[in-house]
Design a protein around this motif. Structure first.
Motif: not given
Length: 265
Positions: A50-78
């Protein structure tokens, strides 16, 4: 009129007696010893479908994002040395449906709002109270990992996470972790040791959490480096994050909401 279903119709309470003291004790001991707790077959199979079907119906609502960070969830420090984890850029990518987009009669809300379930979490995690997020987006998130998407290596800022897997991918999408790779209590971030782990020659054991559809996982990721490998194939990895706070009236930061959800409310 919406009728909220009983927890027993969603969760297999015979296999997982959440209010039974001996069961709670076993769960707490396993989480303390391993840093992870996997409850297999937590959701009833019909509910998973039931929940898989629910998720598929809502797929068009999903916001897709790509994040870049370091392992401490901070911006990479070059400015840091190459063999220092702070300089490493990690990528995470996923789609997300937010709490306000989850149907009011969804089985996910039955689990999330259940006093029995919340009491179980408190007792296993050693918390006094657990509260939902004050903002309308962050308490229940359905995450979509399509082919090529992944959750990059990182440590959590929170002391615990609660997830449900609804659908495993054809291949890939494996949750891997290295326990106790840093010690935040002692202020030890282990930047060089973490970088060695990222390069594939770290000394820590690489463990896998073999979560299948319908399984509930509790994980302590503040000290454990962890990631989800890139998904392969045409079947999306569908995972639900059930997020709680230990204090009331807290919201996810505006920056985090914009990054992960593309909006504030």
């Amino acid at each position: 009129m919406m009728i909220r279903r009983e927890l027993e119709s969603v969760v297999d309470l015979r296999a997982h007696p959440l209010d039974e003291a001996s069961y709670v004790d076993r769960c707490r001991t396993q989480l303390e010893e391993d840093g992870a707790l996997l409850l297999r077959g937590f959701l009833r199979p019909a509910v998973v479908a039931e929940l898989v079907a629910e998720a598929e119906r809502q797929r068009n609502l999903a916001f897709y994002s790509v994040q870049t960070y370091n392992v401490y969830l901070d911006p990479p420090d070059p400015s840091q040395p190459e063999n220092d984890a702070r300089s490493r850029a990690i990528v995470g990518s996923k789609g997300a449906v937010t709490t306000d987009q989850v149907s009011l009669d969804s089985a996910l809300r039955t689990v999330y709002d259940s006093p029995i379930f919340r009491s179980f979490l408190c007792r296993v995690l050693g918390e006094i109270e657990l509260h939902e997020y004050a903002d309308p987006l962050s308490s229940i998130n359905v995450n979509y990992y399509d082919s090529g998407l992944e959750l990059g290596w990182h440590f959590d800022n929170s002391s615990f996470s609660v997830t449900l897997l609804l659908q495993a991918p054809t291949a890939g999408g494996v949750f891997e972790f290295v326990p106790n790779l840093r010690n935040t209590t002692a202020g030890f971030q282990n930047e060089v040791g973490v970088a060695a782990q990222l390069d594939g020659y770290g000394e820590g054991p690489l463990l896998q959490l073999d979560q299948a559809a319908g399984d509930l996982a509790l994980f302590r990721g503040r000290e454990a480096l962890h990631h989800v490998t890139p998904v392969e194939g045409d079947r999306t990895r569908l995972q639900v994050v059930l997020a709680y706070n230990t204090e009331p009236d807290l919201s996810l930061s505006e920056n985090a909401r914009m990054t992960f959800f593309g909006r504030l409310s």
